[in-house]
Design a protein around this motif. Structure first.
Motif, PDB file in Angstrom:
ATOM      1  N   THR A  68       0.876  -1.188  -0.007  1.00  0.00           N
ATOM      2  CA  THR A  68       0.126  -0.179  -0.189  1.00  0.00           C
ATOM      3  C   THR A  68       0.983   1.463  -0.084  1.00  0.00           C
ATOM      4  O   THR A  68       1.566   1.343   0.619  1.00  0.00           O
ATOM      5  N   ARG A  70       1.189   5.395   0.120  1.00  0.00           N
ATOM      6  CA  ARG A  70       0.241   6.231   0.942  1.00  0.00           C
ATOM      7  C   ARG A  70       0.491   7.615   0.525  1.00  0.00           C
ATOM      8  O   ARG A  70       0.222   8.726   0.419  1.00  0.00           O
ATOM      9  N   THR A 171     -11.795   4.846   4.556  1.00  0.00           N
ATOM     10  CA  THR A 171     -11.947   6.029   4.506  1.00  0.00           C
ATOM     11  C   THR A 171     -12.408   6.822   3.666  1.00  0.00           C
ATOM     12  O   THR A 171     -11.963   7.249   2.564  1.00  0.00           O
TER      13      THR A 171
HETATM   14  C1  FMN Z   1     -10.684  -2.418   2.068  1.00  0.00           C
HETATM   15  C2  FMN Z   1      -9.769  -2.108   2.623  1.00  0.00           C
HETATM   16  C3  FMN Z   1      -9.759  -0.690   2.990  1.00  0.00           C
HETATM   17  C4  FMN Z   1      -8.027  -0.261   3.304  1.00  0.00           C
HETATM   18  N1  FMN Z   1      -8.462   0.930   3.887  1.00  0.00           N
HETATM   19  C5  FMN Z   1      -7.466   1.584   4.190  1.00  0.00           C
HETATM   20  C6  FMN Z   1      -7.922   3.183   4.657  1.00  0.00           C
HETATM   21  O1  FMN Z   1      -8.309   3.755   5.304  1.00  0.00           O
HETATM   22  N2  FMN Z   1      -6.978   3.777   5.566  1.00  0.00           N
HETATM   23  C7  FMN Z   1      -5.013   2.961   5.464  1.00  0.00           C
HETATM   24  O2  FMN Z   1      -4.297   4.095   5.400  1.00  0.00           O
HETATM   25  N3  FMN Z   1      -5.211   1.731   4.881  1.00  0.00           N
HETATM   26  C8  FMN Z   1      -5.975   0.674   4.235  1.00  0.00           C
HETATM   27  N4  FMN Z   1      -6.402   0.153   3.517  1.00  0.00           N
HETATM   28  C9  FMN Z   1      -5.082  -0.484   3.443  1.00  0.00           C
HETATM   29  C10 FMN Z   1      -4.435  -1.217   4.543  1.00  0.00           C
HETATM   30  O3  FMN Z   1      -3.741  -0.874   6.022  1.00  0.00           O
HETATM   31  C11 FMN Z   1      -3.026  -2.577   3.791  1.00  0.00           C
HETATM   32  O4  FMN Z   1      -3.563  -2.940   2.880  1.00  0.00           O
HETATM   33  C12 FMN Z   1      -2.365  -3.265   5.413  1.00  0.00           C
HETATM   34  O5  FMN Z   1      -1.972  -2.393   5.894  1.00  0.00           O
HETATM   35  C13 FMN Z   1      -1.851  -4.286   4.540  1.00  0.00           C
HETATM   36  O6  FMN Z   1      -0.535  -3.476   4.311  1.00  0.00           O
HETATM   37  P1  FMN Z   1      -0.096  -3.746   2.066  1.00  0.00           P
HETATM   38  O7  FMN Z   1      -1.019  -3.256   1.314  1.00  0.00           O
HETATM   39  O8  FMN Z   1       1.066  -3.221   1.918  1.00  0.00           O
HETATM   40  O9  FMN Z   1       0.708  -5.164   2.294  1.00  0.00           O
HETATM   41  C14 FMN Z   1      -6.720  -1.060   3.231  1.00  0.00           C
HETATM   42  C15 FMN Z   1      -7.448  -1.650   3.015  1.00  0.00           C
HETATM   43  C16 FMN Z   1      -8.065  -2.519   2.454  1.00  0.00           C
HETATM   44  C17 FMN Z   1      -7.793  -3.980   2.086  1.00  0.00           C
END
Ligand code: FMN
Length: 505
Positions: A68, A70, A171
């Motif tokens: 992920t 950001r 969010t």
């Molecule tokens: C349905 C879903 C909603 C998410 N919503 C948020 C969010 O609102 N804010 C955020 O910072 N990360 C969000 N994430 C990211 C997750 O925090 C992240 O996928 C998780 O920490 C694992 O990290 P990676 O994707 O780097 O493997 C979301 C992930 C998913 C699948």
């Protein structure tokens, strides 16, 4: 289809190629011609797009190395790349192959800026893609959500393979505003938000759970798995389950484990004050934080009272490592070792500590474990040693908000409360209950204090956000009420949401 258009080669990412076979792994081919969003065609007969072989990243590699993202650079994302993401989304499975989704793509900077109050980070990402669904289709079977999720995942993986960073973000801070800006028809709902751009960060991989904890073969095996209760009352939880949940909680990182700023300031201030009053701001003095979990307040105390030497007792190694990483100075970790009968104790020597702290943690524990933890605190403290307890007061607006959320159907465990104190099972306690527990455990109450008989402005905003839209305008007046009534707060301390108790062995 873009495959028929003229192409040129461009760098898609400054990131290193992820395969050794292809030195040009970070190169993709894009169209020379100016393309418009309307050029997105529907894929025919599963034909591969011209991007297919360009990154050379295998599926397994893409799945494992996607993170992920950001934060992004200002580098724009070429329309061809955006369309490639959309085309990959269209190749996702969908219920009955009906593909009853719509994709709203926002790249325009002014629109992204306007979106930012509704969708955090929308202004920073170069591309926002909203997957929408008509609310009248397949809601009952969740097929709409499942189909949209499959499309999101295709886009995230493809983006990663092209050197972009994607962010799936649940969010949405203002759904009304989002609907307004996207001009959504009345019966169309946004199901997912994904943001894309070229990464300006390369985060490490957050830990994944051990498959042996969560995979059941052939049948759901309740006897072997630490399955977590879906109930918020700690009486329904064992200490082992609390430990497992705390581990799940810290996996998301410190971002999710922050209280509102006003609470943080108040708790940090009291802890610093109480510890200095206890005289532990001198070298050689030992302070033990009991179950710091996220470590937020242990970090704060280490900064407030840098002279003392801090140690902590925790339920699990992963949580302990998480805590240790955020501390300004190393603190010794002591395992709170569970016995078969549910009790626990640490290896800290009897009467060896000058002070102990217990911040928003009694509320997480079943009643018997609260007593055991206080007995442990008493055991490790020197005679005359100080225990500082911070807890959420059940006779406060906290319980009113919890009841409202319950009534409107927000009964989830995880988000029952605000983040740091709300780690899974959580039950606010009365002042008398905590005082009685302390006295029964052999402590003498020395000082009591309370903060927030009404929600301060930042908390009011936060709490109202979790309620139906109609009450959103209440956040401002509620915050102002707190400020207007400030001179009366000391008379209202028994009803303060956060209560502080300093007790002495
Ligand atoms: C349905 C879903 C909603 C998410 N919503 C948020 C969010 O609102 N804010 C955020 O910072 N990360 C969000 N994430 C990211 C997750 O925090 C992240 O996928 C998780 O920490 C694992 O990290 P990676 O994707 O780097 O493997 C979301 C992930 C998913 C699948």
């Amino acid at each position: 289809m873009w495959a028929t258009q003229k192409r040129k080669r461009v760098m898609t990412s400054t990131a290193k190629p992820l395969t050794s076979e292809d030195d040009d792994a970070s190169l993709i081919e894009i169209d020379d011609a100016e393309a418009t969003p309307e050029d997105v065609g529907s894929p025919e007969n599963g034909a591969h797009s011209e991007f297919e072989s360009d990154s050379g990243m295998g599926v397994s590699m893409a799945i494992r190395t996607r993170r992920t993202i950001r934060r992004w650079t200002d580098r724009p994302v070429a329309p061809e790349v955006v369309k490639e993401l959309l085309e990959c989304a269209l190749w996702a499975p969908s219920a009955c192959n009906m593909q009853l989704w719509d994709f709203v793509v926002i790249t325009d900077k002014a629109t992204r800026d306007a979106l930012a109050p509704a969708v955090p980070h929308a202004d920073k990402a170069q591309v926002c893609i909203f997957i929408c669904y008509n609310t009248r289709f397949s809601q009952g079977s969740y097929a709409n959500i499942q189909s949209a999720s499959a499309a999101v995942m295709n886009m995230l993986l493809r983006a990663h393979s092209l050197g972009l960073g994607g962010f799936w973000q649940a969010t949405i801070t203002d759904r009304l505003l989002l609907r307004e800006i996207l001009r959504l028809p009345r019966d169309v709902e946004v199901l997912s938000t994904t943001l894309f751009g070229y990464p300006a960060e390369s985060p490490g991989a957050p830990a994944r759970r051990d498959p042996s904890h969560l995979v059941h073969w052939e049948k759901y095996d309740l006897t072997r798995k630490p399955v977590l209760p879906s109930a918020w009352r700690p009486t329904n939880w064992t200490l082992a389950q609390v430990a497992d949940y705390h581990q799940a909680r810290i996996r998301a990182g410190p971002r999710y484990n922050k209280p509102v700023a006003s609470e943080y300031r108040a708790v940090r201030g009291y802890l610093g004050h109480a510890l200095r009053r206890a005289g532990v701001n001198a070298s050689g003095k030992v302070v033990v934080d009991l179950l710091p979990c996220t470590g937020l307040y242990l970090e704060a105390m280490s900064n407030e009272v840098p002279e003392a030497s801090f140690q902590f007792v925790e339920l699990g190694r992963q949580v302990a490592e998480f805590v240790q990483r955020r501390l300004p100075r190393p603190a010794t970790f002591h395992q709170y070792a569970m016995t078969a009968t549910g009790g626990a104790s640490s290896d800290i020597a009897d009467a060896s500590s000058d002070a102990a702290t217990l911040v928003f943690r009694l509320e997480n524990l079943p009643t018997a474990e609260r007593r055991r933890l206080l007995a442990e605190a008493r055991r490790i403290l020197k005679p005359g040693g100080t225990l500082v307890v911070v807890h959420t007061n059940v006779r406060s607006y906290f319980e009113v908000f919890r009841a409202i959320r319950w009534l409107i159907g927000r009964r989830d465990v995880q988000y029952a409360l605000h983040t740091d104190p709300s780690l899974g099972p959580f039950e606010a306690l009365s002042n008398d209950e905590v005082s009685d527990l302390l006295v029964e455990s052999g402590f003498r109450i020395e000082h009591r204090h309370g903060a927030f008989p009404l929600p301060p402005p930042d908390e009011a905003k936060h709490r109202v956000r979790a309620l139906p839209r109609a009450v959103a305008p209440l956040a401002g007046p509620l915050g102002r009420l707190y400020e207007l009534t400030a001179p009366l707060h000391r008379f209202l301390r028994p009803f303060a949401r956060v209560r502080f108790i300093t007790a002495v062995k």
